[in-house]
Design an enzyme around this catalytic site. Structure first.
Site, PDB file in Angstrom:
ATOM      1  N   LYS A  17     -12.376  -0.506   0.130  1.00 44.89           N
ATOM      2  CA  LYS A  17     -11.531   0.282  -0.771  1.00 44.89           C
ATOM      3  C   LYS A  17     -12.201   0.335  -2.143  1.00 44.89           C
ATOM      4  O   LYS A  17     -13.140   1.088  -2.346  1.00 44.89           O
ATOM      5  CB  LYS A  17     -10.117  -0.294  -0.801  1.00 44.89           C
ATOM      6  CG  LYS A  17      -9.417  -0.156   0.556  1.00 44.89           C
ATOM      7  CD  LYS A  17      -8.016  -0.682   0.553  1.00 44.89           C
ATOM      8  CE  LYS A  17      -7.281  -0.376   1.846  1.00 44.89           C
ATOM      9  NZ  LYS A  17      -7.862  -1.015   3.040  1.00 44.89           N
TER      10      LYS A  17
ATOM     11  N   HIS B 208      -5.515  -3.950  -1.477  1.00 46.32           N
ATOM     12  CA  HIS B 208      -5.374  -2.923  -2.514  1.00 46.32           C
ATOM     13  C   HIS B 208      -5.369  -3.521  -3.925  1.00 46.32           C
ATOM     14  O   HIS B 208      -5.131  -2.805  -4.896  1.00 46.32           O
ATOM     15  CB  HIS B 208      -4.092  -2.109  -2.290  1.00 46.32           C
ATOM     16  CG  HIS B 208      -4.186  -1.165  -1.136  1.00 46.32           C
ATOM     17  ND1 HIS B 208      -4.648   0.125  -1.259  1.00 46.32           N
ATOM     18  CD2 HIS B 208      -3.893  -1.335   0.174  1.00 46.32           C
ATOM     19  CE1 HIS B 208      -4.628   0.723  -0.080  1.00 46.32           C
ATOM     20  NE2 HIS B 208      -4.167  -0.152   0.810  1.00 46.32           N
TER      21      HIS B 208
ATOM     22  N   SER C  79       0.789  -1.235   0.000  1.00 46.96           N
ATOM     23  CA  SER C  79       0.000   0.000   0.000  1.00 46.96           C
ATOM     24  C   SER C  79       0.815   1.276   0.000  1.00 46.96           C
ATOM     25  O   SER C  79       0.298   2.335  -0.357  1.00 46.96           O
ATOM     26  CB  SER C  79      -0.932   0.006   1.208  1.00 46.96           C
ATOM     27  OG  SER C  79      -0.190  -0.049   2.421  1.00 46.96           O
TER      28      SER C  79
END
Length: 395
Positions: free
Chosen positions: A243, A213, A185
């Site tokens: 996310k 991610h 990340s």
């Protein structure tokens, strides 16, 4: 307040502030989209994990509202009593289809996933090989398991091979697991999954990929494991639903036996109330969108490449990111904080990331372009970056 506590708090807070490591929390007024409002001022938002802009999607909002009307605002119980709703069943079936696995289980957060899954399978008789840049939730999950933690140099396959060989051949451990982020990340680099799988098969390692991610971003949206076509080779696929998915929560995907075991042995599943109905239905709607079309995924990558090229052309060090995560590496922590504040003065919200999130001396401003940004917004941000970069002598 007890004096010993007061002394501890004052001393440590002042030390953080003196070293540029104290993080001030800003309050966003309204939705977290491509632009945000803080203190009545509007900013181009380059700090959100809302990769695909789905946090404000109208279809997801409608799905959440409908579920609240039909199922209420809360699930009412833990999953193992009567907190498993038909909505949770639908979500988990959809997640398994999305990730290409037999089964899946949803948790209240991605952090919870790593606390739950690692400690449910690994124990003091086992060893965990862990990439040195793994997320804090992985580190805490490993500690909770009480397994022997063996730190592996970041994405260093020779080091992984040597430490796997040593751990397995020592005969000290019942099971040995290797854990890695799918996408890291802070730097945006991608785990070397094909090589990892090769080493894992050679030494009989359990494989565990946290794709927080990567879900919605890699593999045309299905994630880093799918990107490499390794769905049948990775034992644990972990990810967030907060996310790119745009809502909240996390998941573990894998074999039916693995998921059945987590349902009876993972403590956050056993002792936490289920995901709320509105969130659950919105997540399902989001995942179905990603399976139906790559439009948002493609727009994200187009915007990410545009921002990277623009910042690099201005002379900034953007590292070696292989994903939309775009760090502008400053170095010294206080200068990174100053850079972020000056960007904010000019209308760009991009938070400084400093130690302990990243190693000392690698302070940076991390940019997270999304599918919701326009080229005009990105152009304006690049121009502001150039202005502040010259002002602070960085370019």
């Amino acid at each position: 307040m007890v004096q010993t506590l007061n002394t501890f708090l004052e001393s440590n807070l002042n030390e953080l502030k003196d070293n540029g490591l104290y993080n001030e929390i800003d309050i966003v007024e309204g939705a977290n989209g491509a632009e945000i409002t803080i203190g009545g001022k509007q900013y181009i938002n380059l700090s959100s994990n809302n990769y695909l802009g789905l946090a404000t999607n109208e279809d997801l909002k409608k799905a959440a509202k409908d579920a609240i009307d039909s199922h209420g605002v809360g699930a009412g119980a833990v999953r193992t009593i009567n907190g498993t709703l038909d909505l949770h069943k639908e979500l988990e079936e959809t997640l398994a289809q999305f990730k290409g696995t037999e089964s899946a289980i949803a948790y209240q957060s991605g952090f919870n996933c790593n606390m739950a899954a690692i400690s449910a399978v690994m124990n003091k008789h086992d060893a965990i090989l862990s990439d040195e840049l793994n997320h804090a939730s992985i580190i805490d999950g490993c500690r909770l398991s009480k397994a022997k933690i063996i730190r592996v140099n970041h994405s260093d396959m020779e080091d992984l091979r040597n430490k796997a060989k040593e751990a397995v051949e020592s005969g000290q451990y019942n099971k040995v697991m290797y854990i890695t982020d799918g996408v890291f990340s802070m730097d945006g680099d991608v785990a070397k999954l094909p090589e990892i799988v090769e080493i894992a098969e050679e030494f009989g390692l359990i494989t565990y990929v946290d794709d927080a991610h990567g879900s919605g971003v890699m593999g045309k949206g299905a994630g880093t494991v799918k990107h490499f076509g390794l769905q049948d080779k990775i034992d644990f696929q972990i990810g967030t639903l907060s996310k790119a998915i745009g809502v909240v929560g996390g998941y573990v995907a894998g074999t039916k036996d693995l998921i059945d075991w987590l349902k009876v042995a993972s403590r956050p599943f056993l002792f936490s109330t289920s995901l709320a109905p509105g969130d659950t239905k919105a997540i399902t709607e989001s995942v179905k969108k990603l399976m139906a079309s790559t439009e948002l995924h493609d727009k994200l990558w187009d915007n990410a490449n545009y921002l990277k090229e623009g910042l690099k052309a201005k002379g900034f060090d953007i590292g070696h990111s292989e994903t939309p995560i775009t760090p502008v590496i400053i170095g010294e922590e206080k200068k990174a904080q100053t850079f972020s504040k000056r960007l904010m003065d000019e209308g760009v919200y991009a938070k400084a990331i400093v130690f302990p999130t990243v190693p000392r001396g690698t302070g940076r401003v991390r940019n997270m372009p999304t599918a919701a940004h326009t080229k005009e917004q990105l152009d304006k941000a690049i121009d502001i970056y150039e202005k502040i970069g010259k002002e602070l002598g960085l370019i």
